[in-house]
Design a protein around this motif. Structure first.
Motif, PDB file in Angstrom:
ATOM      1  N   ARG A  50      -9.146  14.581   9.034  1.00 32.49           N
ATOM      2  CA  ARG A  50      -8.833  13.695   9.899  1.00 32.49           C
ATOM      3  C   ARG A  50      -7.440  13.238  10.193  1.00 32.49           C
ATOM      4  O   ARG A  50      -6.770  13.760   9.119  1.00 32.49           O
ATOM      5  N   ASP A  93      -4.332  11.919   8.077  1.00 31.22           N
ATOM      6  CA  ASP A  93      -4.547  11.968   6.360  1.00 31.22           C
ATOM      7  C   ASP A  93      -3.157  13.049   5.999  1.00 31.22           C
ATOM      8  O   ASP A  93      -3.186  13.981   6.249  1.00 31.22           O
ATOM      9  N   ARG A 111      -6.099  12.477  -3.246  1.00 35.32           N
ATOM     10  CA  ARG A 111      -5.482  11.226  -4.120  1.00 35.32           C
ATOM     11  C   ARG A 111      -5.194  10.460  -5.393  1.00 35.32           C
ATOM     12  O   ARG A 111      -6.391  11.106  -6.557  1.00 35.32           O
ATOM     13  N   ASN A 115     -13.537   4.831   4.040  1.00 36.41           N
ATOM     14  CA  ASN A 115     -12.883   5.288   3.158  1.00 36.41           C
ATOM     15  C   ASN A 115     -13.811   6.239   1.813  1.00 36.41           C
ATOM     16  O   ASN A 115     -15.440   5.971   2.083  1.00 36.41           O
ATOM     17  N   LEU A 116     -13.062   7.174   0.976  1.00 35.67           N
ATOM     18  CA  LEU A 116     -15.039   8.185   0.522  1.00 35.67           C
ATOM     19  C   LEU A 116     -15.819   7.741  -0.428  1.00 35.67           C
ATOM     20  O   LEU A 116     -16.336   7.697  -0.010  1.00 35.67           O
ATOM     21  N   PHE A 160     -13.718  16.083   4.940  1.00 36.09           N
ATOM     22  CA  PHE A 160     -12.226  16.151   5.760  1.00 36.09           C
ATOM     23  C   PHE A 160     -11.191  17.023   5.567  1.00 36.09           C
ATOM     24  O   PHE A 160     -10.019  16.998   5.334  1.00 36.09           O
ATOM     25  N   SER A 202     -19.067  14.301   4.904  1.00 36.10           N
ATOM     26  CA  SER A 202     -18.663  14.627   5.627  1.00 36.10           C
ATOM     27  C   SER A 202     -16.859  14.975   4.716  1.00 36.10           C
ATOM     28  O   SER A 202     -16.055  14.088   4.867  1.00 36.10           O
ATOM     29  N   ASN A 257      -5.200   4.710  -4.286  1.00 35.01           N
ATOM     30  CA  ASN A 257      -6.925   4.618  -3.806  1.00 35.01           C
ATOM     31  C   ASN A 257      -7.720   3.448  -4.503  1.00 35.01           C
ATOM     32  O   ASN A 257      -8.406   4.331  -6.161  1.00 35.01           O
ATOM     33  N   SER A 259       0.392  -0.903   0.137  1.00 32.40           N
ATOM     34  CA  SER A 259      -0.029   0.214  -0.017  1.00 32.40           C
ATOM     35  C   SER A 259       0.859   1.401  -0.404  1.00 32.40           C
ATOM     36  O   SER A 259       1.934   1.194   0.740  1.00 32.40           O
ATOM     37  N   TYR A 309      -2.131  -0.253  11.047  1.00 29.50           N
ATOM     38  CA  TYR A 309      -2.051  -0.613   9.518  1.00 29.50           C
ATOM     39  C   TYR A 309      -0.966  -0.499   8.412  1.00 29.50           C
ATOM     40  O   TYR A 309      -0.471  -1.562   7.826  1.00 29.50           O
TER      41      TYR A 309
HETATM   42  C1  WQD Z   1      -9.598   9.815   0.720  1.00 24.33           C
HETATM   43  C2  WQD Z   1      -9.926  10.853   0.768  1.00 24.33           C
HETATM   44  C3  WQD Z   1      -9.937  11.985   2.753  1.00 24.33           C
HETATM   45  C4  WQD Z   1     -13.297   9.955   3.814  1.00 24.33           C
HETATM   46  C5  WQD Z   1      -6.666   4.879   2.410  1.00 24.33           C
HETATM   47  C6  WQD Z   1      -5.453   3.975   2.490  1.00 24.33           C
HETATM   48  C7  WQD Z   1      -4.943   3.008   1.701  1.00 24.33           C
HETATM   49  C8  WQD Z   1      -6.164   2.674   1.312  1.00 24.33           C
HETATM   50  C9  WQD Z   1      -7.032   3.761   0.737  1.00 24.33           C
HETATM   51  C10 WQD Z   1      -5.766   0.478   1.375  1.00 24.33           C
HETATM   52  C11 WQD Z   1      -8.405  11.866   1.901  1.00 24.33           C
HETATM   53  C12 WQD Z   1     -11.201  12.438   2.237  1.00 24.33           C
HETATM   54  C13 WQD Z   1     -12.870  10.476   3.157  1.00 24.33           C
HETATM   55  C14 WQD Z   1     -14.869  10.015   4.436  1.00 24.33           C
HETATM   56  C15 WQD Z   1     -13.184  12.120   3.183  1.00 24.33           C
HETATM   57  N1  WQD Z   1      -5.766   1.170   1.939  1.00 24.33           N
HETATM   58  N2  WQD Z   1     -12.688  11.638   2.882  1.00 24.33           N
HETATM   59  N3  WQD Z   1     -14.757  12.298   3.653  1.00 24.33           N
HETATM   60  O1  WQD Z   1      -6.984   7.743   3.646  1.00 24.33           O
HETATM   61  O2  WQD Z   1      -6.043   7.727   1.275  1.00 24.33           O
HETATM   62  O3  WQD Z   1      -5.984   5.633   1.754  1.00 24.33           O
HETATM   63  O4  WQD Z   1      -7.486   3.680   2.055  1.00 24.33           O
HETATM   64  O5  WQD Z   1      -4.838  -0.305   0.891  1.00 24.33           O
HETATM   65  O6  WQD Z   1      -4.122   2.251   2.171  1.00 24.33           O
HETATM   66  O7  WQD Z   1      -4.599   4.985   3.325  1.00 24.33           O
HETATM   67  O8  WQD Z   1      -8.406   6.885   1.605  1.00 24.33           O
HETATM   68  O9  WQD Z   1     -11.053   6.898   0.430  1.00 24.33           O
HETATM   69  O10 WQD Z   1     -10.132   6.778   3.506  1.00 24.33           O
HETATM   70  O11 WQD Z   1      -9.754   8.847   1.435  1.00 24.33           O
HETATM   71  O12 WQD Z   1     -13.353  13.283   3.032  1.00 24.33           O
HETATM   72  O13 WQD Z   1     -15.836  10.386   4.424  1.00 24.33           O
HETATM   73  O14 WQD Z   1     -10.763  11.265   0.856  1.00 24.33           O
HETATM   74  O15 WQD Z   1      -9.700  13.102   3.788  1.00 24.33           O
HETATM   75  O16 WQD Z   1      -8.074  12.892   1.385  1.00 24.33           O
HETATM   76  P1  WQD Z   1      -6.811   7.283   2.126  1.00 24.33           P
HETATM   77  P2  WQD Z   1      -9.984   6.605   1.641  1.00 24.33           P
END
Ligand code: WQD
Length: 339
Positions: A291, A294, A232, A200-201, A219, A217, A180, A124, A150
């Motif tokens: 968050r 992040d 991302r 995840n988003l 973040f 929400s 992602n 990852s 993780y």
């Molecule tokens: C993406 C963007 C959040 C949720 C992680 C792991 C990665 C992979 C994918 C496993 C960020 C924003 C998110 C929400 C938001 N997992 N967000 N509101 O954190 O980039 O990656 O998950 O392998 O390894 O690191 O993914 O989808 O959580 O966030 O604003 O409800 O969306 O701040 O900018 P992330 P994410």
């Protein structure tokens, strides 16, 4: 090839299984279904028109896994089995280290006993920690400033795999660092089925579009990005799956690392707008506090995979949103309660 997919019933594993079967490979799935569903395996068989050998077993249990795999023939392993929620890993560190690391140690031991030499590991982009620059290539430092168990478990697994390969020089290893993964199979039959509230988003946005959640929400909107929200590299799950096929085809003795991403970044607000356009649904959102853990921006430089694997992500964010919406609207409850 006869490919063992550990965690093969999960979001990523099920899409890899379809691609492998369609290429004519045989697929064996070992999964404990703690975060996946047997229905996914059935749908993979339906989509590909080919059977899958399914082994219900916890890979973190060496005795059970060794017995379950003793008489199973395979020549390659794609190792995906593990817990993968960043937030959950902070509250359950021992479970994450135990499951993610012991499962890797066990599959490597079983491979040594069966003299299986081909190994692709689901790593990852979290191993890069807080990146020095928005665009990241494989030479970027790893294991530095990681913010959650993780990510540390992925980094520790990479080190374990390197040490085992040093002791078994015949091992052919590819470490694939996902950015992602998003989207779903274009049939809408398999996709991301998070249990509980999506971390995840994309799955969260999909549920807001479907009306099962009120609003997204966002973040934080004060990041050093064009619109202030996090950026991302969203890679379509089918591109990711095809990247595994390419990695298998290019294995050679040693350990090689590849970033799997598109090389293009999109912000939270861009994804929300694109999902609304693809679904035809309003997607309410509100900006909340950033968050913890992040980063502002994380975009892959995929040049190494492009040139060495002959692989390139071809699907756009629009494709990912369209396919995610088809999956969500056809399976509002995911795979739970089906099959
Ligand atoms: C993406 C963007 C959040 C949720 C992680 C792991 C990665 C992979 C994918 C496993 C960020 C924003 C998110 C929400 C938001 N997992 N967000 N509101 O954190 O980039 O990656 O998950 O392998 O390894 O690191 O993914 O989808 O959580 O966030 O604003 O409800 O969306 O701040 O900018 P992330 P994410």
């Amino acid at each position: 090839m006869r490919v063992l997919l550990t965690g093969g019933a999960g979001y990523i594993g099920s899409h890899i299984a379809v691609v492998l079967l369609e290429e004519g490979h045989d697929v064996i799935v070992i999964d404990d279904f703690s975060n996946s569903h047997p229905e996914a395996v059935r749908r993979v068989e339906e989509l590909s028109g080919r059977p899958v050998i399914r082994i219900d077993c916890d890979l973190a249990d060496l005795d059970a896994s060794s017995r379950a795999l003793a008489d199973v023939e395979f020549d390659s392993v794609i190792h995906l089995a593990g817990l993968k929620s960043i937030g959950e890993s902070v509250s359950r560190p021992s479970s994450y280290y135990r499951t993610n690391i012991v499962a890797t140690l066990n599959i490597l031991d079983i491979m040594a006993i069966k003299d299986v030499r081909r190994f692709v590991f689901s790593s990852s982009a979290t191993v890069y920690g807080t990146p020095d620059s928005p665009v990241i290539d494989e030479s970027h430092p790893v294991g530095r400033g990681l913010t959650n168990p993780y990510g540390w478990s992925k980094w520790m697994n990479e080190q374990i795999i390197r040490d085992v390969q040093h002791a078994r020089p015949e091992l052919e290893v590819s470490l694939l660092r996902y950015f992602n993964p998003v989207g779903a199979h274009p049939s809408g039959q398999i996709g991301e089925s998070p249990s509980g509230t999506p971390n995840n988003l994309m799955p969260y946005v999909a549920q807001v579009a479907a009306g099962t959640r009120d609003r997204v929400s966002v973040f934080g909107d004060s990041y050093a990005t064009p619109d202030g929200t996090g950026v991302r590299d969203y890679i379509h799950i089918m591109d990711l799956a095809e990247g595994h096929l390419a990695a298998l085809a290019h294995l050679s003795p040693g350990v090689t690392v590849y970033n799997l991403g598109t090389g293009v970044g999109h912000s939270v607000l861009e994804l929300i707008r694109e999902f609304s356009a693809q679904s035809g649904r309003e997607i309410p959102y509100r900006v909340t506090a950033p968050r913890t853990g992040d980063v502002s921006s994380a975009i892959a430089d995929p040049a190494k995979a492009n040139s060495e694997l002959g692989w390139r992500a071809t699907r756009s964010l629009a494709d990912s949103c369209r396919d995610s919406w088809l999956w969500q609207s056809q399976n509002p409850q995911g795979l739970t309660g089906q099959g």
